[in-house]
Design a protein around this motif. Structure first.
Motif, PDB file in Angstrom:
ATOM      1  N   LEU B   3       0.842  -1.204   0.000  1.00 34.00           N
ATOM      2  CA  LEU B   3       0.000   0.000   0.000  1.00 34.00           C
ATOM      3  C   LEU B   3       0.872   1.247   0.000  1.00 34.00           C
ATOM      4  N   ILE B 292     -14.025   4.811   9.018  1.00 38.66           N
ATOM      5  CA  ILE B 292     -13.690   3.465   8.549  1.00 38.66           C
ATOM      6  C   ILE B 292     -14.168   3.296   7.103  1.00 38.66           C
ATOM      7  N   ARG B 293     -15.384   3.745   6.837  1.00 37.53           N
ATOM      8  CA  ARG B 293     -15.889   3.643   5.460  1.00 37.53           C
ATOM      9  C   ARG B 293     -15.003   4.425   4.504  1.00 37.53           C
ATOM     10  N   ASP B 295     -11.689   5.092   4.968  1.00 39.23           N
ATOM     11  CA  ASP B 295     -10.424   4.352   4.802  1.00 39.23           C
ATOM     12  C   ASP B 295     -10.584   3.247   3.755  1.00 39.23           C
ATOM     13  N   VAL B 296     -11.730   2.571   3.832  1.00 36.35           N
ATOM     14  CA  VAL B 296     -11.960   1.462   2.910  1.00 36.35           C
ATOM     15  C   VAL B 296     -12.172   1.993   1.492  1.00 36.35           C
ATOM     16  N   GLU B 298     -10.801   4.577   0.299  1.00 30.72           N
ATOM     17  CA  GLU B 298      -9.476   4.941  -0.205  1.00 30.72           C
ATOM     18  C   GLU B 298      -8.781   3.714  -0.817  1.00 30.72           C
ATOM     19  N   VAL B 299      -8.883   2.572  -0.147  1.00 33.80           N
ATOM     20  CA  VAL B 299      -8.255   1.363  -0.701  1.00 33.80           C
ATOM     21  C   VAL B 299      -8.963   0.928  -1.984  1.00 33.80           C
ATOM     22  N   LEU B 300     -10.289   1.072  -2.016  1.00 35.82           N
ATOM     23  CA  LEU B 300     -11.015   0.773  -3.257  1.00 35.82           C
ATOM     24  C   LEU B 300     -10.504   1.650  -4.397  1.00 35.82           C
ATOM     25  N   TYR B 302      -7.536   2.935  -4.605  1.00 38.88           N
ATOM     26  CA  TYR B 302      -6.198   2.462  -4.985  1.00 38.88           C
ATOM     27  C   TYR B 302      -6.268   1.212  -5.855  1.00 38.88           C
ATOM     28  N   ARG B 303      -7.224   0.360  -5.547  1.00 37.11           N
ATOM     29  CA  ARG B 303      -7.363  -0.842  -6.381  1.00 37.11           C
ATOM     30  C   ARG B 303      -7.762  -0.449  -7.803  1.00 37.11           C
ATOM     31  N   LEU B 320     -19.500   1.419  -9.109  1.00 34.49           N
ATOM     32  CA  LEU B 320     -19.346   0.998  -7.712  1.00 34.49           C
ATOM     33  C   LEU B 320     -18.845   2.159  -6.849  1.00 34.49           C
ATOM     34  N   ILE B 323     -21.456   4.970  -6.297  1.00 37.69           N
ATOM     35  CA  ILE B 323     -22.447   4.631  -5.265  1.00 37.69           C
ATOM     36  C   ILE B 323     -21.825   4.797  -3.881  1.00 37.69           C
TER      37      ILE B 323
END
Lengths: 401, 409
Positions: B3, B292-293, B295-296, B298-300, B302-303, B320, B323
């Motif tokens: 990451l 938390i949502r 942070d997640v 952010e990773v989405l 990055y993916r 995705l 939404i």
């Protein structure tokens, strides 16, 4: 940013997945889980000897392959997808994680046993009157000459009935809620052959695993039963628990991938009102919401896994974010998978019901969503945190304007 | 797997940070911080665009020969993320990020030469004419009549939800040139000079009182055929191409993280039931959930970025992400409104920097504000942000897309 597996990691994934496809069927695993044995020892041996997953993430000096967090994630996800009940996370992630950090010749011998499939380890930490995962420990260990005397009761000791060793967290100093003053003891264990001063009540869990309540009545332990330094078990437990939490998050991803795929396939097949139920917009949108929860879960499992090597607060924060995300998704996807399967989802005939039960149990394992929300909130307070500028740990750190 | 940004990306990030630090004046940052919607103060946006243009960074996504930067996908992401965190005003997406790509891909040399440099300087400022009163989610049903008359198309009808129609001097629009059995055929993509006779802009007053959106009426408006982009009757191809840019992978998580940081800072200084609001366990848990949502998300992102960096199409990821980020954004505005407390009920647009003129509101002569500016922003932002799940393809439409394209239903 890189989200691709290395060639070796991809190879590991396909090895595990093809083994489980050929050799791990739902029906025999359920039968075994409900029998007096409770698991399939020959599968465990094959994990060690045929596909090497019990050694994959252990250090090389104990016969392991030196794999890390990503390897654990890959394995745990595949085990989840096949609903494997054998004690991978408790033995290879949590147990080995504690033993590896404690060091010493005794720990080393057990680690070698884990790698070769001989040893299974259960951690006895929660107590009947303690807040789960809160390190609230009343069980005590007191020095008596060269020995320790262990007294207290542990509850919901996961996988204990199949374990060959117990790791017991006991208080050696401080008050019951004191985060310091805990120590870790290693005990030989055989649930079918117990000394008189250890009482065990074994039971099956709602997801067809096994656990036990264990009572220690002034059990005398040799000095070398103490792992690591007395009063400092917290420094072993914190990182090892986070690793185990990240691993069950990956397991949950595997479970959800399977039930979600089953649900979409069922919605395409099942016909009512002359058409597949998957053609109805209300159900389509529900399945899209499941898909969204799954994609969020995959990202959250990556976040936890890839931050395990960070500084303790960043690691803990990422792991808590992941567990909150995964717990919410496990509930949403589990419940809706049942709903979309209709009456059949209520039975034991289809896989979905069995997966649903595991998805329900996993929400509470290694701290439920509320535990992790509170821990995350504490770690996110900008009044006590410094800026880092890294993914998933930045917010709360920047003053704008 | 990791990451981390590459060393080259980190170096680029530092370069961007330095630039932002040196060029973002407090006034410009104010426009970002006090914005009540995704549409930032027009004047501040244009000023910032000019600063970026001089640095060569106003249109990084364009091909280099037209003034783009030739950045990698992660450089685009970093630039956008850092700009947001530093509080830079957002530029209007209509010109640089949307119609310019249509002109570059489908335009004539003459069109490129005229429009692209002027879009960069702000001399040409675009609004979008897609939706019509009877064509919202079902965009391809649009009916604005365009009659062929020699060198011109003569247009009659109306467009709606036209952001910044009052400020814009050009519009890119979809018009109906042919009516046939298939509604996607017979649409033409045109550029319209807003000064053309027969155009009338009627502002729509939003629930927040702001005039950001408009309805634009066309009465026999003559559009020279040289202002058609692509082929007559083939405008749907151009529109579909642009959809990728409308939904495309800019980082939403940075903006949302900044908002959550601001809420946390404010809540540390607001009274709660037992000490600061931030220490109220119920509030702290709600804040934690949103973070938390984020942070997640952010990773989405990055993916998605990793897929783009490998030269892959984002596929359904843009639906995705749309939404997830709009629904999260709305929930954040709810918490901000909650944190604002009683002052969140005071209607005080004069303490904010709204996205357009405010209707029927006379600020107090002494400029009095009850509470602080962020408390005045909170309710307006809450109302305006309801648009997030409606615009750019409503979230229901995005779910239809995902059901079909991702799940095969």
């Amino acid at each position: 940013m890189d989200f691709t597996l290395s060639a070796e990691q991809s190879e590991l994934r396909s090895t595990v997945s093809s083994f489980l496809r050929k050799r791990y069927e739902l029906e025999p695993s359920r039968s075994a889980a409900r029998s007096s044995i409770g698991w399939q020892p020959e599968i465990w041996q094959a994990f060690a000897e045929e596909i090497g997953i019990l050694a994959a993430t252990l250090p090389e000096e104990v016969g392991g392959d030196g794999g890390g967090a990503v390897e654990t994630m890959v394995i745990a996800e595949e085990l989840g997808r096949a609903l494997v009940v054998e004690p991978f996370v408790s033995t290879v992630v949590l147990g080995a994680g504690l033993l590896r950090r404690a060091g010493g010749s005794k720990a080393r011998a057990v680690l070698e046993g884990i790698a070769s499939g001989r040893e299974r380890v259960a951690l006895a930490i929660d107590e009947p009157d303690s807040y789960p995962s809160g390190y609230e420990v009343a069980t005590s260990a007191t020095r008596a000459g060269d020995e320790w005397v262990l007294t207290g009761t542990k509850t919901m000791v996961g996988d204990a009935p199949l374990a060959t060793r117990l790791l017991v967290v006991a208080r050696t100093s401080g008050e019951r809620r004191d985060p310091a003053g805990l120590s870790l003891f290693l005990l030989d264990f055989d649930a079918s052959d117990l000394p008189a001063d250890v009482k065990v009540h074994s039971y099956r869990t709602i997801d067809d695993r096994w656990a036990a309540d264990i009572e220690f009545r002034d059990v005398r332990l040799p000095a070398e039963a103490l792992l690591g330094e007395a009063d400092h078990a917290g420094s072993l437990l914190d990182p090892a628990m986070d690793e185990a939490t990240a691993a069950v998050c990956a397991e949950a991803v595997g479970l959800m991938r399977k039930v979600f795929a089953d649900t979409v396939a069922y919605a395409k097949e099942r016909r009512q009102f002359g058409q597949p139920i998957g053609s109805f917009q209300a159900l389509q949108h529900r399945m899209v919401d499941m898909h969204i929860e799954l994609e969020r879960s995959v990202s959250a499992a990556y976040l936890a896994t890839l931050r395990l090597g960070d500084a303790p607060d960043q690691r803990a924060r990422a792991v808590s974010a992941a567990k909150v995300t995964l717990s919410r998704a496990a509930k949403f996807i589990g419940e809706n998978a049942v709903q979309l399967h209709g009456g059949m989802g209520m039975t034991q005939e289809l896989a979905v019901g069995h997966f649903f039960k595991r998805l329900t149990a996993i929400q509470a394992e290694y701290g439920d969503a509320d535990f992790h929300r509170v821990r995350y909130a504490r770690l996110s307070d900008h009044r006590s945190r410094a800026a880092t500028g890294e993914a998933g740990v930045r917010s709360g750190a920047v003053a704008v304007g | 797997m990791d990451l981390q940004y590459s060393p080259a990306d980190e170096e680029f990030r530092d370069e961007v940070r330095t630039f932002l630090e040196e060029n973002l004046t407090p006034e410009l940052r104010r426009a970002g911080r006090l914005a009540t919607s995704v549409y930032h103060d027009h004047e501040a946006s244009m000023k910032w665009q000019e600063i970026l243009r001089r640095r060569g960074w106003a249109a990084p996504g364009w091909p280099v020969e037209h003034g783009g930067c030739g950045w990698t996908a992660s450089q685009h992401y970093i630039f956008s993320r850092e700009s947001t965190i530093a509080g830079a005003p957002a530029l209007s997406p209509m010109g640089i990020k949307m119609v310019a790509h249509a002109i570059i891909k489908f335009g004539t040399e003459e069109q490129k030469e005229y429009f692209l440099p002027r879009i960069l300087t702000g001399e040409v400022f675009f609004c979008q004419g897609y939706s019509e009163p009877e064509s919202g989610s079902d965009l391809a049903s649009l009916a604005m009549q365009a009659v062929d008359d020699g060198d011109d198309l003569v247009c009659t009808g109306s467009k709606i939800w036209t952001t910044h129609a009052g400020e814009a001097n050009w519009m890119f629009a979809l018009v109906r040139t042919t009516r046939g059995p298939k509604k996607q055929q017979g649409i033409t993509f045109v550029l319209v000079d807003m000064k053309s006779p027969g155009i009338e802009v009627q502002p729509l007053v939003m629930t927040s009182g702001e005039q950001i959106q408009n309805q634009v009426f066309f009465d026999q408006v003559r559009i020279p055929k040289k202002n058609v982009i692509g082929q007559i009757d083939d405008g749907w191809t151009v529109a579909k191409y642009l959809l990728e840019f409308e939904r495309g992978g800019s980082p939403a998580s940075a903006k949302l993280q900044v908002q959550l940081d601001e809420i946390a800072q404010a809540a540390a200084n607001r009274p709660g039931p037992n000490g600061p609001l931030l220490d109220d366990p119920l509030f702290a848990v709600k804040l934690a959930d949103l973070r938390i949502r984020c942070d997640v998300l952010e990773v989405l992102e990055y993916r998605n970025l990793a897929r783009l960096s490998e030269g892959k199409n984002p596929g359904t990821a843009s639906s995705l992400l749309k939404i997830i980020n709009t629904e999260l954004s709305q929930d954040i505005t709810v918490l901000a409104l909650e944190a604002a407390g009683p002052q969140g009920l005071a209607y005080q647009p004069h303490a904010t920097m709204p996205g357009g003129p405010v209707h029927d509101h006379s600020p107090p002569q002494d400029g009095y504000v009850s509470g602080e500016a962020w408390q005045a922003v909170a309710p307006l932002h809450y109302f305006n942000d309801r648009a997030g799940t409606i615009y750019a393809g409503s979230n229901e439409i995005q779910r239809n897309i995902l059901a079909k394209a991702e799940l095969g239903l």
